[in-house]
Design a protein around this motif. Sequence first.
Motif, PDB file in Angstrom:
ATOM      1  N   GLU A 106     -52.949 -48.335  92.075  1.00 18.44           N
ATOM      2  CA  GLU A 106     -53.766 -49.264  91.298  1.00 18.44           C
ATOM      3  C   GLU A 106     -52.891 -50.281  90.572  1.00 18.44           C
ATOM      4  N   ALA A 107     -51.677 -49.884  90.208  1.00 19.34           N
ATOM      5  CA  ALA A 107     -50.748 -50.844  89.602  1.00 19.34           C
ATOM      6  C   ALA A 107     -50.324 -51.886  90.624  1.00 19.34           C
ATOM      7  N   VAL A 110     -52.945 -54.720  91.378  1.00 23.37           N
ATOM      8  CA  VAL A 110     -53.137 -55.804  90.410  1.00 23.37           C
ATOM      9  C   VAL A 110     -52.531 -57.116  90.899  1.00 23.37           C
ATOM     10  N   GLU A 114     -54.381 -60.625  92.059  1.00 18.39           N
ATOM     11  CA  GLU A 114     -54.063 -61.898  91.397  1.00 18.39           C
ATOM     12  C   GLU A 114     -53.683 -62.964  92.423  1.00 18.39           C
ATOM     13  N   THR A 162     -57.529 -52.753  95.778  1.00 18.10           N
ATOM     14  CA  THR A 162     -57.235 -54.185  95.628  1.00 18.10           C
ATOM     15  C   THR A 162     -58.506 -55.009  95.596  1.00 18.10           C
ATOM     16  N   ALA A 165     -60.281 -54.594  92.315  1.00 18.35           N
ATOM     17  CA  ALA A 165     -59.637 -55.363  91.252  1.00 18.35           C
ATOM     18  C   ALA A 165     -59.977 -56.837  91.390  1.00 18.35           C
ATOM     19  N   SER A 169     -62.395 -60.063  88.952  1.00 13.76           N
ATOM     20  CA  SER A 169     -62.033 -61.445  88.643  1.00 13.76           C
ATOM     21  C   SER A 169     -62.999 -62.442  89.273  1.00 13.76           C
ATOM     22  N   SER A 294     -46.265 -56.092  94.377  1.00 10.51           N
ATOM     23  CA  SER A 294     -45.416 -56.143  93.188  1.00 10.51           C
ATOM     24  C   SER A 294     -44.056 -56.741  93.482  1.00 10.51           C
ATOM     25  N   GLU A 298     -43.195 -57.091  87.902  1.00  9.71           N
ATOM     26  CA  GLU A 298     -44.420 -56.368  88.234  1.00  9.71           C
ATOM     27  C   GLU A 298     -44.132 -54.951  88.717  1.00  9.71           C
ATOM     28  N   ARG A 301     -44.534 -52.103  86.205  1.00 10.42           N
ATOM     29  CA  ARG A 301     -45.869 -51.569  85.940  1.00 10.42           C
ATOM     30  C   ARG A 301     -46.074 -50.257  86.698  1.00 10.42           C
TER      31      ARG A 301
END
Length: 353
Positions: A106-107, A110, A114, A162, A165, A169, A294, A298, A301
């Motif tokens: 899950e990290a 992110v 984005e 993903t 998440a 947004s 990442s 990042e 995280r």
Amino acid sequence: MKRIQGLYVLDEDALAMAYGPDERRDIAQHVEFVGPPQTKQSISQNPGILRDVEVIFSGWGAPLMDERFLNDTPNLNAVFYAAGAVGSWVTESIWDRGIRVSSAYEANAVPVAEYTLAVIILSLKHTWSLTRLTRQTRSFPDRNGAPGCYGSTIGLISLGATARALLRSLRMLNVKVIAYDPYISKSEADELGVTMVPLAELFSSSDIVSIHTPVFPETTDMITGAHIASMKQNATLINTARGEVVRENEMIEVLLRRPDLQAVLDVTLIEPPEKNSPLYVLPNVLLTPHIAGSVGNECRRMGRYMVEELRRYLAGEPLQWLITRDRAQNTCHRPVTVSIHAKRPVRKSAKVH
């Protein structure tokens, strides 16, 4: 309080990126390390170091934890994986032995969400084609053919971490979201606020198609040239998942015939593509070097998520990012043969795969 016995086992660069000084300090408060950090290569030459290990902290470059590996780690109780999908190294033997596996998936979701959000917004403004025309004509072309965000349709293929998440947004953009995922029930889709449609309808109805599906035998080559050819005029295809899910040669053929279409590809079948690949030169392809996941800071995280999981583990609390056999079955965590390319970060100074 006696500290538990642990070991870092992962690539050297992954250790530096995911487990920074703060993370390693916090872990060391509770874990006594039986030796210096190891790689899967070094551990294969010195398996005896694993004998007393109770917890392993890993990440990119994790060793295959099969029966042979687990026989060398008879006291192993938990693996904390500061990366995403565990399918390339986890085996059924891990769950058979009751070893807990926690992943920072899950990290890692992110930054992918984005990246995808940024690409969606820019694509709905026709940024890529208008930028090309501006450079070619040295003038400002008509911009009013771009749909913009309001009322546009976004199609998501697979609703894993993903995509979920990303959904959070997308709510601020006033777009319609449709999705294809054979494992999602109508009630779950309603809860997520998406409309489920067949794959063919998703391609023909969307202004943006964003791929988030993991690679399984049933998803390899799932997206065909016919799917892409059916896309709306001036639509955009985004792939941040895996190159294997798309029939790459067929996609290239369609992009050659349909210069109105735009492809934004962060993943390809072979990474990087071969030197003579049309993906480097097609004007309607934006190729990024696997940067959606990442990178740089990042990565910390993911290490921090594993520090938090260690705290829960020691307190006897449920692990928040526990991967179970059932949970892995229809997700990217299902045990699979290692892909021809791995989801790895990119350093600021160099490309890492």
